[in-house]
Design a protein around this motif. Structure first.
Motif, mmCIF file in Angstrom:
data_model
loop_
_atom_site.group_PDB
_atom_site.id
_atom_site.type_symbol
_atom_site.label_atom_id
_atom_site.label_comp_id
_atom_site.label_asym_id
_atom_site.label_seq_id
_atom_site.Cartn_x
_atom_site.Cartn_y
_atom_site.Cartn_z
ATOM 1 N N TYR A 95 51.428 50.988 29.989
ATOM 2 C CA TYR A 95 50.889 50.503 31.259
ATOM 3 C C TYR A 95 50.878 48.987 31.263
ATOM 4 N N CYS A 96 50.666 48.431 32.443
ATOM 5 C CA CYS A 96 50.580 46.973 32.588
ATOM 6 C C CYS A 96 49.175 46.552 32.175
ATOM 7 N N ASN A 97 49.025 46.264 30.906
ATOM 8 C CA ASN A 97 47.720 46.038 30.288
ATOM 9 C C ASN A 97 47.021 44.832 30.905
ATOM 10 N N PHE A 98 45.813 45.039 31.434
ATOM 11 C CA PHE A 98 45.045 43.961 32.066
ATOM 12 C C PHE A 98 44.851 42.778 31.117
ATOM 13 N N PHE A 99 44.630 43.079 29.838
ATOM 14 C CA PHE A 99 44.239 42.058 28.877
ATOM 15 C C PHE A 99 45.426 41.306 28.281
ATOM 16 N N ASN A 100 46.633 41.737 28.595
ATOM 17 C CA ASN A 100 47.822 41.094 28.047
ATOM 18 C C ASN A 100 48.621 40.327 29.091
ATOM 19 N N GLN A 101 48.091 40.185 30.300
ATOM 20 C CA GLN A 101 48.792 39.429 31.337
ATOM 21 C C GLN A 101 48.579 37.933 31.139
ATOM 22 N N LYS A 102 49.552 37.133 31.570
ATOM 23 C CA LYS A 102 49.380 35.692 31.590
ATOM 24 C C LYS A 102 48.198 35.332 32.502
ATOM 25 N N LYS A 103 47.583 34.201 32.224
ATOM 26 C CA LYS A 103 46.358 33.817 32.930
ATOM 27 C C LYS A 103 46.562 33.770 34.441
ATOM 28 N N ALA A 104 47.666 33.182 34.890
ATOM 29 C CA ALA A 104 47.893 33.069 36.333
ATOM 30 C C ALA A 104 48.024 34.436 36.983
ATOM 31 N N VAL A 105 48.725 35.340 36.301
ATOM 32 C CA VAL A 105 48.894 36.698 36.829
ATOM 33 C C VAL A 105 47.554 37.430 36.842
ATOM 34 N N ALA A 106 46.813 37.333 35.741
ATOM 35 C CA ALA A 106 45.517 38.012 35.658
ATOM 36 C C ALA A 106 44.557 37.510 36.725
ATOM 37 N N THR A 107 44.526 36.203 36.951
ATOM 38 C CA THR A 107 43.641 35.645 37.975
ATOM 39 C C THR A 107 44.020 36.155 39.356
ATOM 40 N N ALA A 108 45.316 36.150 39.646
ATOM 41 C CA ALA A 108 45.768 36.578 40.970
ATOM 42 C C ALA A 108 45.490 38.055 41.233
ATOM 43 N N LEU A 109 45.578 38.868 40.191
ATOM 44 C CA LEU A 109 45.449 40.317 40.390
ATOM 45 C C LEU A 109 44.024 40.845 40.212
ATOM 46 N N PHE A 110 43.272 40.291 39.264
ATOM 47 C CA PHE A 110 42.034 40.926 38.849
ATOM 48 C C PHE A 110 40.762 40.193 39.266
ATOM 49 N N ASP A 111 40.872 38.913 39.558
ATOM 50 C CA ASP A 111 39.670 38.145 39.891
ATOM 51 C C ASP A 111 39.494 38.118 41.405
ATOM 52 N N ARG A 112 39.152 39.269 41.976
ATOM 53 C CA ARG A 112 39.040 39.432 43.428
ATOM 54 C C ARG A 112 37.666 39.982 43.785
ATOM 55 N N THR A 113 37.145 39.529 44.899
ATOM 56 C CA THR A 113 35.828 40.005 45.340
ATOM 57 C C THR A 113 36.025 41.242 46.207
ATOM 58 N N THR A 114 36.353 42.343 45.536
ATOM 59 C CA THR A 114 36.616 43.604 46.222
ATOM 60 C C THR A 114 35.793 44.754 45.655
ATOM 61 N N ARG A 115 35.068 44.522 44.573
ATOM 62 C CA ARG A 115 34.476 45.606 43.807
ATOM 63 C C ARG A 115 33.250 46.215 44.475
ATOM 64 N N LEU A 116 33.090 47.525 44.300
ATOM 65 C CA LEU A 116 31.830 48.180 44.650
ATOM 66 C C LEU A 116 30.759 47.645 43.706
ATOM 67 N N PRO A 117 29.551 47.376 44.182
ATOM 68 C CA PRO A 117 28.557 46.715 43.324
ATOM 69 C C PRO A 117 27.848 47.643 42.351
ATOM 70 N N PHE A 118 28.123 48.934 42.384
ATOM 71 C CA PHE A 118 27.411 49.879 41.526
ATOM 72 C C PHE A 118 28.366 50.524 40.527
ATOM 73 N N GLN A 119 27.785 51.146 39.506
ATOM 74 C CA GLN A 119 28.532 51.952 38.552
ATOM 75 C C GLN A 119 28.423 53.421 38.952
ATOM 76 N N PHE A 120 29.432 54.199 38.559
ATOM 77 C CA PHE A 120 29.445 55.606 38.995
ATOM 78 C C PHE A 120 30.286 56.452 38.061
ATOM 79 N N ARG A 121 30.126 57.767 38.213
ATOM 80 C CA ARG A 121 30.945 58.759 37.511
ATOM 81 C C ARG A 121 31.449 59.773 38.521
ATOM 82 N N TRP A 122 32.535 60.438 38.147
ATOM 83 C CA TRP A 122 33.055 61.550 38.943
ATOM 84 C C TRP A 122 32.533 62.851 38.355
#
Length: 484
Positions: A95-122
């Motif tokens: 998979y495209c490992n979140f922790f192995n991306q270059k900094k610019a790529v990781a910032t662009a893809l993962f540092d977004r204010t889109t998250r649900l504010p709570f934790q959950f399970r299925w």
């Protein structure tokens, strides 16, 4: 088998690879076709590429991927296309490992204010709040819709991005929970990229609270730093314990091991564990809780060695690779922490279908009984998160006859998984990295396309979540009292 999520966060992010594009660049169609050519060549090294797919299927999907990448308007679309393609290999380590991306790529893809504010399970397809829902969403609330989308429909839309071995979808579902046990949550990434930012930065929810009342709730989306502030903080590189040990008043010891990724740890985990196992004289039993543990080092072998009376051989399985040496034309795009992997198959024995069987250090081994034996009964709590070293522990524990498994079926796959050694393949036009496992483990006999089913299957209900009950722990403790 290793879990590289934390171990390699710094390694690949700083490794020098030529021609890496910046995340803001717009690569040409020719360059993106070059990425697919690199991907195609790299996949020839993947031992499990055709475990669940035919060559014709992979060829057709690569053609479809190339067309999609060329037409993709941005990095987000390219990342989603590549992630979805890799998931079709049905390998939990590709998979495209979140922790192995270059900094610019990781910032662009993962540092977004889109998250649900709570934790959950299925739970049975229902999204159930476990923490950080505030007074409007207490623990045990079932989310009925998010911005007009039913959670079941959301889950179905995100499952094709989830990595898992074979058709073990329980592992895919577990990846799409938010439990506060990872620095970047799988659900957060793909929910944010697939559904985009919520309107006006607010999530509009309908929920059923534990008292049965339905409520309309509006919650602000949060970013990466806020999510990390919710997480359980454990330093797997420090010198302090990252596991928990409790001696209950009923004489049962509980060892909670949320992770085994201790490659860079300064903590003497083996000494810590041996000391606690030595303290069990007179205890009613031991419960080892592995439910949040994907893998890492084979720490569980220390426990098994104390329980065995005769050596426990690893299961009969061939360890196969697809190459003797990596092609020199591909080497510039392959990062790794051990360059000997580039000649992994030099001493391997050629076999059918383009495979080489590893010998020597990569051959079969066994766990030897320890001098200081334990006589007490042992229960292990397992579940779908267990897909690497902990999946293998569950398999060995079952064969030992000395550990009883409680919980739900594990991740991983009895047909074999891929891992052991890895390359981090960097596609220069897109700047995206993906993990490529190099050793395939193939059992010698026909086995089901599934994880390990516990001896006692116990799953929490929504009511259990609301009441903060742990029926798996309770069932295991009950068995120890009957047995001890």
């Amino acid at each position: 088998m290793i879990d590289r999520r934390q171990m390699l966060a710094g390694l690949s992010a700083t490794a020098a690879v030529p021609f890496i594009a910046r995340a803001a660049d717009t690569p040409s169609a020719s360059d993106l076709k070059g990425d697919v050519a690199i991907l195609r060549d790299a996949l020839r090294l993947h031992p499990g590429l055709y475990r669940y797919n035919t060559p014709a299927q992979i060829k057709a999907r690569l053609s479809h991927l190339q067309a999609g990448l060329v037409a993709a308007p941005d990095l987000v679309t390219r990342y989603l296309l590549l992630s979805r393609f890799l998931a079709t290999i049905r390998c939990g380590h590709s998979y495209c490992n979140f922790f192995n991306q270059k900094k610019a790529v990781a910032t662009a893809l993962f540092d977004r204010t889109t998250r649900l504010p709570f934790q959950f399970r299925w739970i049975g397809g229902a999204m159930v709040v476990t923490d950080h829902g505030g007074p409007d969403l207490p623990r045990g609330s079932e989310v009925l819709s998010i911005n007009g989308v039913a959670p079941r429909a959301m889950l179905a839309r995100l499952l094709p991005y989830a990595r898992a071995d074979g058709h073990n979808d329980a592992k895919r579902v577990s990846l799409l929970e938010v439990r506060g046990d990872d620095a970047i949550e799988f659900f957060d990434v793909f929910h944010g990229l697939e559904f985009g930012p919520p309107p006006r930065g607010l999530h509009f929810l309908m929920a059923r609270r534990p008292d049965g009342r339905t409520a309309s709730v509006t919650l602000p989306a949060i970013g990466l730093s806020q999510r990390r502030a919710q997480a359980i903080q454990r330093d797997y590189r420090g010198d302090a314990p990252v596991w928990d040990w409790t001696m209950r008043s009923d004489g049962i010891a509980v060892l909670t091991m949320p992770g085994w990724a201790l490659y860079d740890s300064k903590w003497d985990w083996r000494g810590w564990l041996e000391a606690r196992l030595d303290s069990l004289s007179g205890a009613k039993g031991l419960i080892v809780d592995l439910r949040e543990n994907e893998g890492g080092e084979d720490c569980g072998d220390v426990i098994l060695a104390r329980l065995l009376r005769t050596p426990l051989k690893n299961p009969q399985a061939e360890r196969r690779v697809r190459f003797r040496r990596t092609p020199s034309s591909l080497d510039p795009y392959l990062d790794t922490w051990d360059n000997s992997f580039r000649t992994l198959g030099v001493d391997a024995r050629r076999t059918t279908n383009g495979f080489y069987i590893l010998q020597g250090a990569h051959g079969s081994s066994s766990i030897q009984p320890a001098a200081r034996a334990l006589e007490l009964p042992v229960a292990a709590l397992v579940g779908p998160v267990n897909s690497s070293a902990t999946f293998q522990f569950a398999e060995k524990a079952r064969r030992s006859g000395r550990v009883r498994l409680f919980g739900t079926p594990t991740g991983g796959n009895r047909r074999g998984i891929n891992g052991g050694c890895f390359f981090f393949v960097r596609l220069p036009a897109s700047g995206i990295e993906f993990d490529l496992p190099l050793i395939g483990y193939f059992p010698s006999t026909a086995v089901p396309d599934a994880g390990i089913v516990p001896d006692i299957v116990v799953a929490p209900s929504i009511a259990d979540m609301a009441a903060a009950r742990d029926p798996v722990m309770e069932r295991a403790a009950g068995w120890l009292h009957q047995t001890g």
